[in-house]
Write an enzyme that holds these catalytic residues in place. Sequence first.
Site, PDB file in Angstrom:
ATOM      1  N   ASP A  17      74.663  33.149  19.820  1.00 41.19           N
ATOM      2  CA  ASP A  17      75.620  32.443  18.986  1.00 41.19           C
ATOM      3  C   ASP A  17      76.264  33.468  18.054  1.00 41.19           C
ATOM      4  O   ASP A  17      75.708  34.544  17.815  1.00 41.19           O
ATOM      5  CB  ASP A  17      74.873  31.373  18.176  1.00 41.19           C
ATOM      6  CG  ASP A  17      75.812  30.491  17.384  1.00 41.19           C
ATOM      7  OD1 ASP A  17      76.967  30.324  17.793  1.00 41.19           O
ATOM      8  OD2 ASP A  17      75.374  29.973  16.342  1.00 41.19           O
ATOM      9  N   ILE A  45      35.655  42.174  40.056  1.00 41.00           N
ATOM     10  CA  ILE A  45      36.474  41.291  39.212  1.00 41.00           C
ATOM     11  C   ILE A  45      36.416  41.800  37.771  1.00 41.00           C
ATOM     12  O   ILE A  45      35.329  41.873  37.193  1.00 41.00           O
ATOM     13  CB  ILE A  45      35.977  39.832  39.301  1.00 41.00           C
ATOM     14  CG1 ILE A  45      36.239  39.272  40.704  1.00 41.00           C
ATOM     15  CG2 ILE A  45      36.682  38.968  38.251  1.00 41.00           C
ATOM     16  CD1 ILE A  45      35.662  37.902  40.944  1.00 41.00           C
ATOM     17  N   ALA A  80      31.418  42.526  41.138  1.00 45.77           N
ATOM     18  CA  ALA A  80      31.602  43.876  40.596  1.00 45.77           C
ATOM     19  C   ALA A  80      33.076  44.260  40.526  1.00 45.77           C
ATOM     20  O   ALA A  80      33.486  45.027  39.649  1.00 45.77           O
ATOM     21  CB  ALA A  80      30.831  44.892  41.445  1.00 45.77           C
ATOM     22  N   GLU A 124      36.135  41.272  34.448  1.00 50.06           N
ATOM     23  CA  GLU A 124      35.883  40.138  33.550  1.00 50.06           C
ATOM     24  C   GLU A 124      36.521  40.317  32.172  1.00 50.06           C
ATOM     25  O   GLU A 124      36.838  39.340  31.490  1.00 50.06           O
ATOM     26  CB  GLU A 124      34.372  39.927  33.380  1.00 50.06           C
ATOM     27  CG  GLU A 124      33.635  39.458  34.627  1.00 50.06           C
ATOM     28  CD  GLU A 124      33.204  40.605  35.532  1.00 50.06           C
ATOM     29  OE1 GLU A 124      32.596  40.351  36.569  1.00 50.06           O
ATOM     30  OE2 GLU A 124      33.514  41.772  35.191  1.00 50.06           O
ATOM     31  N   ASN A 160      35.705  49.853  37.578  1.00 50.19           N
ATOM     32  CA  ASN A 160      35.206  49.096  38.727  1.00 50.19           C
ATOM     33  C   ASN A 160      34.816  50.000  39.886  1.00 50.19           C
ATOM     34  O   ASN A 160      33.963  49.646  40.703  1.00 50.19           O
ATOM     35  CB  ASN A 160      36.272  48.096  39.204  1.00 50.19           C
ATOM     36  CG  ASN A 160      36.349  46.877  38.310  1.00 50.19           C
ATOM     37  OD1 ASN A 160      35.865  46.903  37.183  1.00 50.19           O
ATOM     38  ND2 ASN A 160      36.962  45.818  38.791  1.00 50.19           N
ATOM     39  N   GLU A 214      31.380  51.465  39.329  1.00 51.39           N
ATOM     40  CA  GLU A 214      30.452  50.325  39.388  1.00 51.39           C
ATOM     41  C   GLU A 214      30.179  49.902  40.826  1.00 51.39           C
ATOM     42  O   GLU A 214      29.121  49.319  41.133  1.00 51.39           O
ATOM     43  CB  GLU A 214      31.035  49.142  38.607  1.00 51.39           C
ATOM     44  CG  GLU A 214      31.014  49.328  37.092  1.00 51.39           C
ATOM     45  CD  GLU A 214      31.785  48.240  36.358  1.00 51.39           C
ATOM     46  OE1 GLU A 214      31.852  48.307  35.126  1.00 51.39           O
ATOM     47  OE2 GLU A 214      32.324  47.322  37.014  1.00 51.39           O
TER      48      GLU A 214
END
Length: 919
Positions: A331, A287, A285, A289, A710, A713
Amino acid sequence: MDEKKIRALYAQNDISEVFANLKSSANGLSEAEAEKRLQKYGPNEIKKAEAESMWKNFFKNFTSMMAILLWISGVIAIFSGTLELGIAIWLVNIINGLFSFWQERAAKRATDALNSMLPTYVQVIRDGKKKQIDSKQLVPGDVFVLQAGNRVPADARIITATSMQVDQSALNGESVPESKTTKYQPGEGSYAESNLIYSGTTVVGGNGRAIAFATGMQTEFGRIAQLTQKEEKTESPLTNELSRLTKQISIIAVTIGVIFLIAAIFVVKYPFAKAFIFGLGMIVAFIPEGLLPTVTLSLAQGVRRMAKKHALVKELNSVETLGETTVICSDKTGTLTQNQMTIHYIWTPANEYHVTGNGYVNNGQIELNNKQLWYDENPDLHKLVQIAALDNDTSVEPSKKKGGRPKILGTPTEASLIIMAEKAGFDKQRVLVKYPRLKELPFDSDRKRMSTINRWNDTQAIVLTKGSFSDTIGRCDQIQVNGQVRAMTDDDRLRVKKVNADYAARGLRSMALAYRIIPKNEQINNLTVDDAENHLIFVGLVSMSDPPRPEVYNAVKKCHQAKIRIIMVTGDSKLTAKSVAVQIGLTSDKARVISGNELDQMSDEELRKALKEEVIFARVAPEQKYRIVKNCQANGEIVAATGDGVNDAPALKQADIGIAMGLSGTDVAKDTANMILTDDNFASIVAAIEEGRAAYSNIRKFLTYILTANVPEAFPPILFLFSGGLIPLPMTVMQILTVDLGTDILPALGLGAEAADPDVMNQPPRKRSDHLLNKQVILRAFVWYGLLESIISTGAYFFVNHQNGWPIQALAASGPVYMRATTMFLGAIVFAQIANVLNCRTNKISIFKKGLFSNKNIWFGIIFEILLFLFLTVTPGIQQLFHTTILNASDWIFLFLLPIPLVLIDEARKWLMFHRKNN
């Protein structure tokens, strides 16, 4: 024996010794001997570094730290009993890897299309006869023929030369062509031996023959290419940052998983096996994705935007690296300047004239006090323009493309004189009919002059002479002033020398022009150079330089505003380098100028100290430019190095981001670089840096956005766990998948396309210690936005249950009420994320000030996530899979109104932060 000693051997030995050493002669090799040598030395070509195999490039897209984390999280999801989630995570990884591979392959194909190879054919002398062969068949000991416009196919010693001049800027960065003769002179700077020519350079004037002593990878061109190929490429800052982020997220996820494992065992009294699976679920949960594909697609968007601004990025991560750049080692020739010699001033004893325009034919004019002049309006100007155009072997063909650069057939210096004459209204071909050329006395590097003898009238001829000031003024004993010729006095000489010194101090290169009338009955064909170029009448000077690109002034100013330092590193002279640097605002007049010889005497510690101050490097060799870049990095700088020549390639490879010129760059430079400017425009670098800075800022914005989801969740398992199972899971695993890989993706990509903040180029580059997952991101994602979304979504879940008898009745763990409650929990997160994505668009300023609807991509994403949520709630079959159901009208009204207070609350936070900062 090292390369310098080998070069010295071929340069200083008599030509007969060179023939003997190479076992050849002026008649060249025989076909049989050439074939033997081809077998011994190999083809005359620059071998590219052995490219990584396609399969290695393919699989590296699936083995980054974040990709590995997703593979592991997929395994964890499967072991925790959520097969669908595990498979979905793996599919995300596979799709992302395929996309990254396709994007970088597309960039490689575009790069290959830009690359131009070395000359295909060369005229050689074999068995005493002239023959055209493929340049790959050229071998040491071959005698070959060169004419103006030819690329030099090998390192060689000159056998014969007539007015030969070679553009060596691809090797040494010097904007002025080198004069080449059969006589040895060491010259100043690298590759300056007068009787040696080098592979990859170009003959711009004259003709001659030479004998090859090095071919392929044994040439200086090849040696530098080999040096480039040996240098290992370091990981980009973004790659390192994503690895760090992956470790941080892994630690956070595993820590939370362990905490919940322990809590499940000791609080809820779960058996270890069940608690372990529960802990694994918490790890999954936490991580994100969707982060990896969002980063990849965001960088790809940056690549496409840069391509529209003439910057071709070969690797996705280079987009962000540009944004971190603190130093540009640039240069001069062809990068900051136009690589096109242009006359700026004409000086005669009576007047100084200003030549306007950027150097192209019919672009500009000759002025006196801002009034346009034609060459025949003033006798002194008339004579000077006449000498400049008639004593000239170069021609300029107008470009067939509108606004294109003319084609120059000859030397850039002579081309500048022709162009100046055309600006004055001089028609060379018409005048040559009246004053045809009778004889030419070619330019050579000893006397540094060129003269032609032209018909003047029935009884007289005229000697027209141009050359370096110091080598021409000594041949003059008369001077023309206002059309009148008189003896040149000592005061005249002092005055002219002072004018020449003033031009030199401004970085301008002066050329003197003179003439002499001689009787036509003299034996002109037998007239010696000394006799012809004697008792000349001095007319005036022309001063020239390779002018800066018009757009470079603003580009340099933007870099300074962005706290990005620009260090000029050139093969040109110290005086010219400093003049250009001061003129374009690169440095002040107090800047230190270090030559290549001085650099050799400096230790790395002394060099690193010098690099912290205002500094310019002139007359540098390839290894020295590489050393400068490396010591800049040792000072903690993120270095972008620009260049177009093979001499730039080692520095381009070492730099954090190498930038090559697409039009004028050599194939070695373009192969080595991370980015190619398709218009050779330094200003395109600034536009790319702005995109890079925006890319990093956007990555942080959608990191905040994705991490926020997250937190809500994670709330369902927390409620379930600490209630001892009395509160059923308010959100299922498939609903978590809906947010992470469904509704959040497109709005996050919209953040990736967010326009740069107005002040992005007024800020210093980010410090290496300032990481993606910093304190501000953690507070905004996990505490501010995350906590708000968790409270709202949990409240929506309990409100639905309250409408159906809770708390008098127990919470339903299945059935219509449970389905509606979990659907509202999911809906609250989705609609709260709508507010979140709008809030994440800006860090400090009001979203209304930036434009609520200015980013259409975000609104497309918002519409998509609403439609996706609607699809999940009304589609039979899908409802059962995702545990959703049809919502009431009042539920939809609540969800649609939800983002409004969340946006206004964050607007108030930004307003308070803004006023507190100002106070």
